[in-house]
Design an enzyme around this catalytic site. Structure first.
Site, PDB file in Angstrom:
ATOM      1  N   TYR A 137     -73.765  -0.804  33.080  1.00 11.36           N
ATOM      2  CA  TYR A 137     -73.295  -0.581  34.449  1.00 11.36           C
ATOM      3  C   TYR A 137     -74.332  -1.198  35.385  1.00 11.36           C
ATOM      4  O   TYR A 137     -75.409  -0.648  35.594  1.00 11.36           O
ATOM      5  CB  TYR A 137     -73.115   0.913  34.714  1.00 11.36           C
ATOM      6  CG  TYR A 137     -72.530   1.262  36.072  1.00 11.36           C
ATOM      7  CD1 TYR A 137     -72.169   0.289  36.992  1.00 11.36           C
ATOM      8  CD2 TYR A 137     -72.323   2.586  36.429  1.00 11.36           C
ATOM      9  CE1 TYR A 137     -71.627   0.616  38.219  1.00 11.36           C
ATOM     10  CE2 TYR A 137     -71.775   2.931  37.656  1.00 11.36           C
ATOM     11  CZ  TYR A 137     -71.440   1.940  38.554  1.00 11.36           C
ATOM     12  OH  TYR A 137     -70.902   2.278  39.771  1.00 11.36           O
ATOM     13  N   LYS A 165     -69.962  -3.533  33.465  1.00 10.16           N
ATOM     14  CA  LYS A 165     -69.330  -3.258  34.754  1.00 10.16           C
ATOM     15  C   LYS A 165     -70.302  -3.740  35.820  1.00 10.16           C
ATOM     16  O   LYS A 165     -71.454  -3.300  35.854  1.00 10.16           O
ATOM     17  CB  LYS A 165     -69.050  -1.766  34.941  1.00 10.16           C
ATOM     18  CG  LYS A 165     -68.518  -1.446  36.350  1.00 10.16           C
ATOM     19  CD  LYS A 165     -68.450   0.038  36.632  1.00 10.16           C
ATOM     20  CE  LYS A 165     -68.011   0.268  38.082  1.00 10.16           C
ATOM     21  NZ  LYS A 165     -67.994   1.713  38.443  1.00 10.16           N
ATOM     22  N   GLY A 190     -66.436  -4.061  39.671  1.00 10.85           N
ATOM     23  CA  GLY A 190     -66.863  -2.800  40.265  1.00 10.85           C
ATOM     24  C   GLY A 190     -66.300  -2.549  41.657  1.00 10.85           C
ATOM     25  O   GLY A 190     -65.690  -1.510  41.900  1.00 10.85           O
ATOM     26  N   ASP A 192     -63.938  -1.993  44.435  1.00 13.65           N
ATOM     27  CA  ASP A 192     -62.490  -1.782  44.426  1.00 13.65           C
ATOM     28  C   ASP A 192     -61.770  -2.794  45.313  1.00 13.65           C
ATOM     29  O   ASP A 192     -60.621  -3.139  45.063  1.00 13.65           O
ATOM     30  CB  ASP A 192     -62.166  -0.362  44.900  1.00 13.65           C
ATOM     31  CG  ASP A 192     -62.803   0.705  44.021  1.00 13.65           C
ATOM     32  OD1 ASP A 192     -63.580   0.347  43.117  1.00 13.65           O
ATOM     33  OD2 ASP A 192     -62.528   1.896  44.248  1.00 13.65           O
ATOM     34  N   GLY A 209     -63.624   4.120  41.862  1.00  4.08           N
ATOM     35  CA  GLY A 209     -63.436   5.493  42.303  1.00  4.08           C
ATOM     36  C   GLY A 209     -62.264   5.711  43.235  1.00  4.08           C
ATOM     37  O   GLY A 209     -61.594   6.744  43.157  1.00  4.08           O
TER      38      GLY A 209
END
Length: 300
Positions: A137, A165, A190, A192, A209
């Site tokens: 990540y 990611k 990552g 959005d 998220g």
């Protein structure tokens, strides 16, 4: 599980707390079920949106167990096991394997300004603690550590590393990571706001998220992309970006949780020191919810 089975819309799940601020595994299970029923392609548990770094090892383990107990085997479940200490990260990874996760992921160690050698050692210990595939990540804005293509190339010598990611607004960097890792290497977008851009530049999908507040709209982007209809995918990405701009203006964590609550799952307030949603913002969030629902009606 190989990277090909972990593609598309992977939701970074919200944290779930009760009205006393304690983790609520039952709510996490309910949220996971709701997302699976919406058709998402995977779940990412205990990451930034999941507030894993604000929770104890035991709390994180309880949440992961609840999610896997509810929908393990139905869609891929990636356990984020990043932690301030190597021992904690390794313990979480070992637990994730026993609990039935499909892969583990971790941010680099942060705050103290670690060297590449230190980060390599940290991630190696996590990989050595379980037999699960590992996904880096990379989130430089939060950790202060940026994975370079050269560093990634050296890490790829370990075949347990199956993907990364990357949370930066450079699709060039995303493309470079894909080139380094090769065709079988997964790269997950990552930010959005650039789901479609990431897919066009070679991402296997995205982990995000805000997906959780409007999974249907991200699935609309993915569906149009897979069907080769880039203009339609672009339409839905623009709609999503307008929503995200408003979410960020109102406060990311509190707003997403309120939107999810309005969709039927009360995940509680963010854990301090993350700020709760301001009561003054509620009318704007309610209006935003109406806009999201109207767009979902058009998308499905």
């Amino acid at each position: 599980m190989n990277a090909k089975k972990m593609e598309g819309v992977i939701v970074a799940m919200n944290s779930c707390y009760d009205d006393r601020g304690r983790v609520a595994p039952e709510t996490a299970a309910g949220l996971a079920r709701w997302l699976v029923d919406k058709g998402v392609n995977g779940l990412y548990v205990g990451g930034g949106t999941g507030e894993g770094l604000l929770q104890s090892v035991e709390e994180r383990q309880a949440v992961l167990e609840a999610v896997i107990g509810e929908c393990g085997g139905e869609i891929p479940i990636i356990a984020h096991v990043g932690a301030m200490t190597t021992d904690a990260g390794a313990a979480l990874a070992g637990h994730a394997e026993k609990a039935g996760a499909d892969a583990v992921s971790a941010v680099p160690p942060f705050y103290y300004g670690y060297t590449e050698a230190a980060v390599r050692s940290h991630w190696q210990a996590i990989m050595d603690s379980c037999a699960l595939p590992f996904i880096i990540y990379n989130v430089p804005a939060s950790t202060g550590f940026a994975v370079s293509p050269e560093f990634l190339s050296s890490l790829c010598a370990d075949k347990r590393l199956i993907g990364i990611k990357t949370t930066s607004f450079s699709t060039y960097e995303l493309e470079q990571f894909k080139a380094v890792g090769g065709e079988a290497f997964a790269v997950y977008n990552g930010p959005d706001q650039q789901y479609l851009a990431g897919r066009v530049m070679g991402a296997s999908g995205g982990i995000g998220g805000t997906y959780g507040a409007m999974p249907e709209l991200f699935l609309a982007i993915e569906r149009a992309y897979r069907n080769g209809n880039i203009e339609e995918a672009r339409h839905w990405q623009i709609i999503v970006n307008r929503v995200i701009t408003e979410i960020r203006a109102l406060g990311l964590f509190g707003t997403v949780k309120e939107l999810v609550r309005m969709r039927g799952i009360d995940c509680g307030a963010p854990r301090l020191p993350l700020p709760p949603l301001s009561p003054d913002a509620l009318p704007r969030v309610h209006k935003l919810h109406e806009q999201i629902m109207n767009e979902i009606e058009r998308a499905i």
